[in-house]
Design a protein around this motif. Structure first.
Motif, mmCIF file in Angstrom:
data_model
loop_
_atom_site.group_PDB
_atom_site.id
_atom_site.type_symbol
_atom_site.label_atom_id
_atom_site.label_comp_id
_atom_site.label_asym_id
_atom_site.label_seq_id
_atom_site.Cartn_x
_atom_site.Cartn_y
_atom_site.Cartn_z
ATOM 1 N N GLU A 127 0.818 -1.220 0.000
ATOM 2 C CA GLU A 127 0.000 0.000 0.000
ATOM 3 C C GLU A 127 0.847 1.263 0.000
ATOM 4 O OE1 GLU A 127 -2.720 -0.441 3.279
ATOM 5 O OE2 GLU A 127 -3.982 -1.851 2.176
ATOM 6 N N GLY A 128 1.865 1.284 -0.864
ATOM 7 C CA GLY A 128 2.660 2.486 -1.054
ATOM 8 C C GLY A 128 3.728 2.744 -0.017
ATOM 9 N N LYS A 129 3.950 1.800 0.884
ATOM 10 C CA LYS A 129 4.965 1.963 1.924
ATOM 11 C C LYS A 129 5.925 0.776 1.903
ATOM 12 C CE LYS A 129 1.748 4.212 5.169
ATOM 13 N NZ LYS A 129 1.117 4.106 6.497
ATOM 14 N N ILE A 130 7.152 1.013 2.392
ATOM 15 C CA ILE A 130 8.110 -0.075 2.555
ATOM 16 C C ILE A 130 7.856 -0.745 3.895
ATOM 17 C CG2 ILE A 130 10.542 -0.683 2.837
ATOM 18 C CD1 ILE A 130 11.275 1.533 0.932
ATOM 19 N N GLU A 131 7.573 -2.050 3.872
ATOM 20 C CA GLU A 131 7.357 -2.815 5.098
ATOM 21 C C GLU A 131 8.671 -3.298 5.692
ATOM 22 O OE1 GLU A 131 4.597 -3.388 6.713
ATOM 23 O OE2 GLU A 131 3.025 -2.811 5.304
ATOM 24 N N GLN A 132 9.613 -3.682 4.813
ATOM 25 C CA GLN A 132 10.903 -4.193 5.292
ATOM 26 C C GLN A 132 11.898 -4.123 4.154
ATOM 27 O OE1 GLN A 132 10.728 -8.119 7.018
ATOM 28 N NE2 GLN A 132 12.894 -8.181 7.564
ATOM 29 N N ILE A 133 13.159 -3.891 4.484
ATOM 30 C CA ILE A 133 14.228 -3.940 3.495
ATOM 31 C C ILE A 133 15.421 -4.668 4.105
ATOM 32 C CG2 ILE A 133 15.088 -1.639 4.139
ATOM 33 C CD1 ILE A 133 15.884 -1.362 1.111
ATOM 34 N N GLY A 134 16.040 -5.536 3.311
ATOM 35 C CA GLY A 134 17.188 -6.291 3.796
ATOM 36 C C GLY A 134 17.654 -7.265 2.744
ATOM 37 N N THR A 135 18.629 -8.075 3.075
ATOM 38 C CA THR A 135 19.084 -9.099 2.147
ATOM 39 C C THR A 135 17.973 -10.127 1.951
ATOM 40 O OG1 THR A 135 19.977 -10.518 3.886
ATOM 41 C CG2 THR A 135 21.460 -8.828 2.976
ATOM 42 N N PRO A 136 17.993 -10.864 0.841
ATOM 43 C CA PRO A 136 16.961 -11.891 0.655
ATOM 44 C C PRO A 136 16.874 -12.863 1.827
ATOM 45 C CG PRO A 136 18.155 -11.555 -1.388
ATOM 46 C CD PRO A 136 18.872 -10.751 -0.347
ATOM 47 N N GLU A 137 18.027 -13.280 2.337
ATOM 48 C CA GLU A 137 18.031 -14.227 3.453
ATOM 49 C C GLU A 137 17.396 -13.614 4.699
ATOM 50 O OE1 GLU A 137 20.668 -13.249 1.747
ATOM 51 O OE2 GLU A 137 21.368 -15.017 0.647
ATOM 52 N N ASP A 138 17.709 -12.354 4.963
ATOM 53 C CA ASP A 138 17.226 -11.708 6.186
ATOM 54 C C ASP A 138 15.713 -11.522 6.159
ATOM 55 O OD1 ASP A 138 17.448 -10.376 8.700
ATOM 56 O OD2 ASP A 138 17.281 -8.459 7.677
ATOM 57 N N VAL A 139 15.176 -10.999 5.052
ATOM 58 C CA VAL A 139 13.729 -10.749 5.030
ATOM 59 C C VAL A 139 12.941 -12.053 5.021
ATOM 60 C CG1 VAL A 139 13.960 -8.485 3.928
ATOM 61 C CG2 VAL A 139 13.648 -10.515 2.496
ATOM 62 N N PHE A 140 13.523 -13.107 4.443
ATOM 63 C CA PHE A 140 12.804 -14.385 4.397
ATOM 64 C C PHE A 140 12.828 -15.082 5.749
ATOM 65 C CE2 PHE A 140 11.983 -18.820 3.338
ATOM 66 C CZ PHE A 140 10.934 -18.689 2.440
ATOM 67 N N ILE A 141 13.978 -15.093 6.400
ATOM 68 C CA ILE A 141 14.113 -15.819 7.673
ATOM 69 C C ILE A 141 13.580 -14.995 8.840
ATOM 70 C CG2 ILE A 141 15.793 -16.807 9.291
ATOM 71 C CD1 ILE A 141 17.536 -17.476 6.853
ATOM 72 N N ASN A 142 13.726 -13.667 8.758
ATOM 73 C CA ASN A 142 13.305 -12.804 9.865
ATOM 74 C C ASN A 142 12.304 -11.749 9.397
ATOM 75 O OD1 ASN A 142 15.259 -13.908 11.861
ATOM 76 N ND2 ASN A 142 16.771 -13.029 10.461
ATOM 77 N N PRO A 143 11.118 -12.166 8.943
ATOM 78 C CA PRO A 143 10.123 -11.180 8.495
ATOM 79 C C PRO A 143 9.715 -10.262 9.646
ATOM 80 C CG PRO A 143 9.144 -13.368 8.698
ATOM 81 C CD PRO A 143 10.610 -13.546 8.869
ATOM 82 N N SER A 144 9.610 -8.967 9.349
ATOM 83 C CA SER A 144 9.382 -7.989 10.405
ATOM 84 C C SER A 144 7.939 -7.939 10.882
ATOM 85 C CB SER A 144 9.800 -6.593 9.926
ATOM 86 O OG SER A 144 9.005 -6.201 8.813
#
Length: 350
Positions: free
Chosen positions: A209-226
């Motif tokens: 919805e027009g906002k960034i929810e999370q940014i990081g390496t592929p491994e980080d966002v997949f293993i540690n979703p915010s």
């Protein structure tokens, strides 16, 4: 190479909020994936960087120079779309030299540059070929070469592989990334496909919805979703209302051990691929006897729907291999489900 920075960028168009207070720094030579549902923001970010979409507020900086009000032709940006947009009446070399010819640049020098770039994008010997004589993947490489010949230091890619068949698409994901790195470009790549973003990106920015929810390496966002959105968007998941206490979480009378402490009401997310099924009972935490309700073969995977106590259904994904040969034989049979505590995510109700 170039650095790109968006500072508090908001875009409103015809009363609709497309981007809301987005800040994003993309480093020199970085390949950043923008991932999200349709209309969530990634394609708008590309248009903002290129100058095709005006910002309502905020700044766009390229190499620390404010280009917010600069026209697209002054930003040294190349744009690669789903459609190849090559000139069908021009051969490969002609497509590369079209821009320099229109700007009355020295064609002798530009022809030499163009031939070097053709070699870098692995199209040696195809200078005289016309677009209709090239595969879809080759046409995408011509598009990149044309942008670089025109002076692009930044490559913007908007779902560039959607028009290609599955096999070519898979090959091009690796190939285009390698070419972009070889050419020392900074790349921003918008896609709706999680697998694609995971493969091509140094970092991923996940939009909603027009906002960034999370940014990081592929491994980080997949293993540690915010948050819950990121966890469920990146992978098919089981989701339940739950209540946490200490290092446990309960769904009705079903209790799971967690790796982290949890308290209060919220939602539990367990991804399909982290629900492991066994024919014989394994040792360890979070082991349950289950009954197989449904089985569906999905290419190289099998999706099991199993029932735990209190009629709670869990979806599991297993590789199709000799262990699960003739999977239909397991319907209505007892198996054992085990879930590693580290794979169970609890998001407290806000």
């Amino acid at each position: 190479m170039s650095q790109i920075e968006l500072k508090n960028v908001t875009v409103e168009l015809d009363g609709k909020l497309l981007l809301e207070n987005v800040s994003l720094l993309i480093n020199d030579g970085e390949y950043v994936g923008l991932l999200g549902p349709t209309g969530s923001g990634p394609s708008y970010i590309l248009q903002v960087i290129s100058g095709l979409l005006k910002v309502t507020s905020g700044q766009i900086l390229i190499d620390e120079i404010d280009v917010t009000l600069s026209p697209p032709e002054d930003r040294h940006v190349g744009f690669i779309f789903e459609q190849f947009n090559l000139f069908p009446h021009l051969n490969v070399l002609g497509n590369l030299l079209f821009g320099p010819r229109m700007r009355r640049e020295d064609l002798e020098i530009k022809t030499k540059v163009a031939r070097e770039i053709i070699s870098l994008v692995r199209l040696d010997g195809r200078e005289d070929a016309y677009p209709k004589e090239l595969s879809g993947g080759m046409q995408q490489r011509v598009g990149i070469a044309r942008a670089v010949t025109a002076g692009a230091k930044i490559m913007l890619l908007d779902q560039p592989y959607r028009a290609l068949d599955a096999k070519i698409r898979e090959e091009m994901r690796f190939e285009i990334r390698e070419i972009v790195k070889d050419l020392r470009l900074t790349a921003v790549h918008a896609t709706h496909e999680t697998e694609e973003a995971m493969i091509i990106s140094d970092r991923i920015a996940i939009f909603n919805e027009g906002k960034i929810e999370q940014i990081g390496t592929p491994e980080d966002v997949f293993i540690n979703p915010s948050n819950l959105f990121v966890a469920t968007f990146l992978a098919e998941s089981n989701i339940w209302e739950a209540e946490g206490a200490n290092e446990k979480v309960s769904i009705g009378n079903l209790s799971f051990d967690l790796e982290e402490e949890s308290t209060g009401k919220g939602k539990v997310v367990i991804r399909h691929q982290t629900c492991n099924l066994f024919i014989d009972e394994p040792e360890g935490p979070n082991v349950f006897s289950v009954k197989v309700l449904k089985i569906r073969i999905l290419g190289e995977f099998i999706r099991f729907t199993v029932k735990v106590k209190d009629n709670i259904e869990v979806v599991c994904r297993e590789m199709l291999n000799m262990k699960w040969k003739n999977p239909d034989q397991f319907i209505d049979q007892q198996l054992f489900l085990q879930i590693d505590p580290s794979e169970i995510k609890f998001y407290k109700q806000i």
